[in-house]
Design a protein around this motif. Sequence first.
Motif, PDB file in Angstrom:
ATOM      1  N   ALA A   1       0.828  -1.205   0.000  1.00 55.63           N
ATOM      2  CA  ALA A   1       0.000   0.000   0.000  1.00 55.63           C
ATOM      3  C   ALA A   1       0.863   1.257   0.000  1.00 55.63           C
ATOM      4  O   ALA A   1       0.588   2.216  -0.744  1.00 55.63           O
ATOM      5  CB  ALA A   1      -0.924  -0.008   1.230  1.00 55.63           C
ATOM      6  N   TYR A   2       1.915   1.264   0.800  1.00 54.93           N
ATOM      7  CA  TYR A   2       2.826   2.419   0.845  1.00 54.93           C
ATOM      8  C   TYR A   2       3.514   2.603  -0.503  1.00 54.93           C
ATOM      9  O   TYR A   2       3.651   3.745  -0.994  1.00 54.93           O
ATOM     10  CB  TYR A   2       3.857   2.208   1.953  1.00 54.93           C
ATOM     11  CG  TYR A   2       4.952   3.248   2.008  1.00 54.93           C
ATOM     12  CD1 TYR A   2       4.753   4.457   2.668  1.00 54.93           C
ATOM     13  CD2 TYR A   2       6.192   3.030   1.396  1.00 54.93           C
ATOM     14  CE1 TYR A   2       5.760   5.413   2.722  1.00 54.93           C
ATOM     15  CE2 TYR A   2       7.203   3.978   1.448  1.00 54.93           C
ATOM     16  CZ  TYR A   2       6.984   5.173   2.108  1.00 54.93           C
ATOM     17  OH  TYR A   2       7.983   6.126   2.159  1.00 54.93           O
ATOM     18  N   ALA A   3       3.954   1.514  -1.099  1.00 54.35           N
ATOM     19  CA  ALA A   3       4.642   1.597  -2.388  1.00 54.35           C
ATOM     20  C   ALA A   3       3.739   2.187  -3.466  1.00 54.35           C
ATOM     21  O   ALA A   3       4.191   2.942  -4.337  1.00 54.35           O
ATOM     22  CB  ALA A   3       5.130   0.219  -2.809  1.00 54.35           C
ATOM     23  N   MET A   4       2.441   1.863  -3.419  1.00 57.40           N
ATOM     24  CA  MET A   4       1.499   2.347  -4.424  1.00 57.40           C
ATOM     25  C   MET A   4       1.403   3.863  -4.434  1.00 57.40           C
ATOM     26  O   MET A   4       1.326   4.486  -5.493  1.00 57.40           O
ATOM     27  CB  MET A   4       0.112   1.760  -4.165  1.00 57.40           C
ATOM     28  CG  MET A   4      -0.072   0.317  -4.577  1.00 57.40           C
ATOM     29  SD  MET A   4      -1.736  -0.227  -4.168  1.00 57.40           S
ATOM     30  CE  MET A   4      -2.721   1.021  -5.008  1.00 57.40           C
ATOM     31  N   VAL A   5       1.378   4.469  -3.247  1.00 60.66           N
ATOM     32  CA  VAL A   5       1.121   5.915  -3.168  1.00 60.66           C
ATOM     33  C   VAL A   5       2.394   6.741  -3.151  1.00 60.66           C
ATOM     34  O   VAL A   5       2.337   7.967  -3.224  1.00 60.66           O
ATOM     35  CB  VAL A   5       0.272   6.254  -1.923  1.00 60.66           C
ATOM     36  CG1 VAL A   5      -1.111   5.636  -2.038  1.00 60.66           C
ATOM     37  CG2 VAL A   5       0.951   5.800  -0.643  1.00 60.66           C
ATOM     38  N   THR A   6       3.558   6.096  -3.055  1.00 59.56           N
ATOM     39  CA  THR A   6       4.810   6.854  -3.005  1.00 59.56           C
ATOM     40  C   THR A   6       5.780   6.480  -4.123  1.00 59.56           C
ATOM     41  O   THR A   6       6.891   7.014  -4.169  1.00 59.56           O
ATOM     42  CB  THR A   6       5.524   6.625  -1.655  1.00 59.56           C
ATOM     43  OG1 THR A   6       5.797   5.226  -1.492  1.00 59.56           O
ATOM     44  CG2 THR A   6       4.670   7.124  -0.489  1.00 59.56           C
ATOM     45  N   ASP A   7       5.356   5.579  -5.023  1.00 54.33           N
ATOM     46  CA  ASP A   7       6.223   5.127  -6.119  1.00 54.33           C
ATOM     47  C   ASP A   7       7.545   4.566  -5.610  1.00 54.33           C
ATOM     48  O   ASP A   7       8.610   4.810  -6.189  1.00 54.33           O
ATOM     49  CB  ASP A   7       6.483   6.276  -7.109  1.00 54.33           C
ATOM     50  CG  ASP A   7       5.240   6.682  -7.866  1.00 54.33           C
ATOM     51  OD1 ASP A   7       4.419   5.796  -8.158  1.00 54.33           O
ATOM     52  OD2 ASP A   7       5.083   7.890  -8.135  1.00 54.33           O
ATOM     53  N   THR A   8       7.467   3.818  -4.529  1.00 57.38           N
ATOM     54  CA  THR A   8       8.639   3.156  -3.953  1.00 57.38           C
ATOM     55  C   THR A   8       8.632   1.689  -4.363  1.00 57.38           C
ATOM     56  O   THR A   8       7.575   1.098  -4.573  1.00 57.38           O
ATOM     57  CB  THR A   8       8.623   3.271  -2.412  1.00 57.38           C
ATOM     58  OG1 THR A   8       8.465   4.643  -2.046  1.00 57.38           O
ATOM     59  CG2 THR A   8       9.914   2.741  -1.804  1.00 57.38           C
ATOM     60  N   SER A   9       9.791   1.092  -4.469  1.00 57.94           N
ATOM     61  CA  SER A   9       9.899  -0.310  -4.877  1.00 57.94           C
ATOM     62  C   SER A   9       9.337  -1.235  -3.797  1.00 57.94           C
ATOM     63  O   SER A   9       9.778  -1.199  -2.645  1.00 57.94           O
ATOM     64  CB  SER A   9      11.360  -0.659  -5.145  1.00 57.94           C
ATOM     65  OG  SER A   9      11.535  -2.057  -5.271  1.00 57.94           O
ATOM     66  N   VAL A  10       8.375  -2.073  -4.197  1.00 57.93           N
ATOM     67  CA  VAL A  10       7.823  -3.060  -3.261  1.00 57.93           C
ATOM     68  C   VAL A  10       8.902  -4.058  -2.854  1.00 57.93           C
ATOM     69  O   VAL A  10       9.016  -4.425  -1.679  1.00 57.93           O
ATOM     70  CB  VAL A  10       6.630  -3.807  -3.896  1.00 57.93           C
ATOM     71  CG1 VAL A  10       6.106  -4.877  -2.942  1.00 57.93           C
ATOM     72  CG2 VAL A  10       5.515  -2.848  -4.259  1.00 57.93           C
ATOM     73  N   GLY A  11       9.711  -4.483  -3.819  1.00 53.00           N
ATOM     74  CA  GLY A  11      10.768  -5.437  -3.527  1.00 53.00           C
ATOM     75  C   GLY A  11      11.758  -4.906  -2.502  1.00 53.00           C
ATOM     76  O   GLY A  11      12.173  -5.618  -1.590  1.00 53.00           O
ATOM     77  N   ASN A  12      12.137  -3.619  -2.638  1.00 54.35           N
ATOM     78  CA  ASN A  12      13.061  -3.010  -1.673  1.00 54.35           C
ATOM     79  C   ASN A  12      12.450  -2.937  -0.282  1.00 54.35           C
ATOM     80  O   ASN A  12      13.123  -3.148   0.726  1.00 54.35           O
ATOM     81  CB  ASN A  12      13.481  -1.622  -2.141  1.00 54.35           C
ATOM     82  CG  ASN A  12      14.473  -1.667  -3.296  1.00 54.35           C
ATOM     83  OD1 ASN A  12      15.064  -2.712  -3.560  1.00 54.35           O
ATOM     84  ND2 ASN A  12      14.652  -0.550  -3.975  1.00 54.35           N
ATOM     85  N   LEU A  13      11.150  -2.623  -0.221  1.00 55.34           N
ATOM     86  CA  LEU A  13      10.468  -2.570   1.071  1.00 55.34           C
ATOM     87  C   LEU A  13      10.424  -3.952   1.717  1.00 55.34           C
ATOM     88  O   LEU A  13      10.626  -4.094   2.932  1.00 55.34           O
ATOM     89  CB  LEU A  13       9.050  -2.019   0.895  1.00 55.34           C
ATOM     90  CG  LEU A  13       8.939  -0.513   0.654  1.00 55.34           C
ATOM     91  CD1 LEU A  13       7.555  -0.160   0.126  1.00 55.34           C
ATOM     92  CD2 LEU A  13       9.214   0.268   1.935  1.00 55.34           C
ATOM     93  N   PHE A  14      10.151  -4.971   0.909  1.00 55.63           N
ATOM     94  CA  PHE A  14      10.122  -6.344   1.429  1.00 55.63           C
ATOM     95  C   PHE A  14      11.478  -6.715   2.030  1.00 55.63           C
ATOM     96  O   PHE A  14      11.553  -7.253   3.143  1.00 55.63           O
ATOM     97  CB  PHE A  14       9.761  -7.324   0.320  1.00 55.63           C
ATOM     98  CG  PHE A  14       8.284  -7.422   0.044  1.00 55.63           C
ATOM     99  CD1 PHE A  14       7.380  -6.548   0.641  1.00 55.63           C
ATOM    100  CD2 PHE A  14       7.791  -8.383  -0.812  1.00 55.63           C
ATOM    101  CE1 PHE A  14       6.016  -6.646   0.388  1.00 55.63           C
ATOM    102  CE2 PHE A  14       6.424  -8.507  -1.066  1.00 55.63           C
ATOM    103  CZ  PHE A  14       5.545  -7.622  -0.462  1.00 55.63           C
TER     104      PHE A  14
END
Length: 429
Positions: free
Chosen positions: A160-173
Motif C-alpha cells: 500500500a505504501y509503495a502504491m502511493v509513493t512510487d517506492t519499490s515493493v521489492g526493496n520494502l520487502f
Amino acid sequence: MMTLFVFGVFFVLLALSVPICFAMGFATITPTLMDPNFMADLQFVVRSMIKGVDSTPILAIPLFMLSGAIMATGGLSKKLFDVFAVFIGKIPGGMPCAVVVTCLFYGAISGSGPATCAAVGTMCIPFLMNLGYEKLFSASLVATAAGLGVIIPPSIPYIAYAMVTDTSVGNLFIAGIIPGCLIAAALMIYTVAYCRIKGEDRARIEKNYRELRKKGVFHVLKDGFWALLTPVIILGGIYSGIVTPTEAACVSVFYSIFVCLFIYKSIRAKDLIGFFRSGVKSYGPLAAMMALAQGFVKLMVIIDAPIAISEFLSGTVGNKVVFLLILNIILFIMGMVIDVGPAVMILGPMLLPFAVSLGIDPVHLGIILTCNLAVGFVTPPFGMNLFVAAPIIHEDAMVIGKKALPLIGTYCIALLMITFIPALSMALV
C-alpha cells in the motif's frame, strides 16, 4: 487553510465512530460540496480512484491474503511451532520464544497481523496455558508478536505504501527483514527474563518436550519442511529477481494449494471455492478503502497539502532527530485508532517530501511508518489483535492490553533502534 479543514473533517468523523472508509470518502468530496467550481470535483475523485487501483502491484494484496487463508486452515502454524519448539523448547522461556519465532515465520506467509494472531493464537495460547503459563501472559505475547505479520515481508502495508509513493515493493520487502527479526529478538529477550523472574512449571514443560523429541528431530523437520520453505520461495524469488512481488504472490497461492491439498492433505479440493469466496469478501472492503485513499491523496496534492505540511514542519522542527521523535509519537497515537494499511497510504505521501529533504530514504520511511503503526494492533482501545486473542481465553480485550504494556515497551525500544539506525533497514537493500 483547506488542508486543515479537510483533515479536520476526517478526524471529526473518526471521533464520531464513522468507519474510516466513509470518513475518508466524505473528507475527499467536502471541498466540492462547499464549492461546486472546485477543480477536484466528484468526477475527478472517481477517476482518481479507478486509476489509482488500476495497478498490477495491487494484485499482490488479495493473492497474499488468499494464500495466507489457505495455509492457516491447512495447519501450517502447528508445523512451524513444532520445528522451533524441538530446538529451543527446553531452555528457560523456550516455549514462549518458540511462539514468537512462529509468529515471525507465519508473518512471512500471511502478511497480516490479525491473521497471524488468529492462526498462531488459536493453537499456541491453549498450548502455553496447558504448560502452566498465565493465560493473560500467553494471550498478550501472541497478540504483540503477531504484529510482526505486517513487518516481516510479504506485507500488505508495504504494498500500500509503495502504491502511493512510487517506492519499490521489492526493496520494502527486503528492508523489512532485519527490523522484523530485531523486534522478534527484543520480545524473546523480555520473554526469557519474564519466565526467569516468574518461574515456570519445568516438570510439565520437560514432559511435553520429551514427547515432542520422541517424534524425532528428523521427522519434525520433514513434517515442517514445506511450511519453512514458503518464505524462502517468496523472498528468495523476489530478492534473486526471478519473480516480481506480484508474481511471487501468485506463486504463493499455487504453492499453498499444492502443499495443503497434496502434501499435508489438510484441505479438500471442494474447500477451494470457499477460500476464493472468503478471499473476495475480505479484500472487497480493503479494495474500496485503497481506492478512496487514492482519491484522498490526489486531493491532497491539488490543495498543496504536502507543501503546506513541509513548510509547517520546516518552520517548527529543527532537525532530523526531532522530526523522527515527533513522528514516532504521532504514529504511535494514530496506530491506536487507524489501521496500519490506510494510515500508511494517507501519511506516506504527506510526509515523504519533508522526510526526503532531511535525508531520510523513502524505503526507510516506509519501514518506520509500518513498524510504528503495527504497535496499534495491540494498543487499546482498538487494538485488533487484542480482540482476536480475547475470545480464546474468554477475557476482556482491554485486560490483555494492560498485560501487554511491558511487551509494548520492549517493542518500542527496538522501534527506536530501527528509527535512528537506518542501516538496520537499508543493509540488505
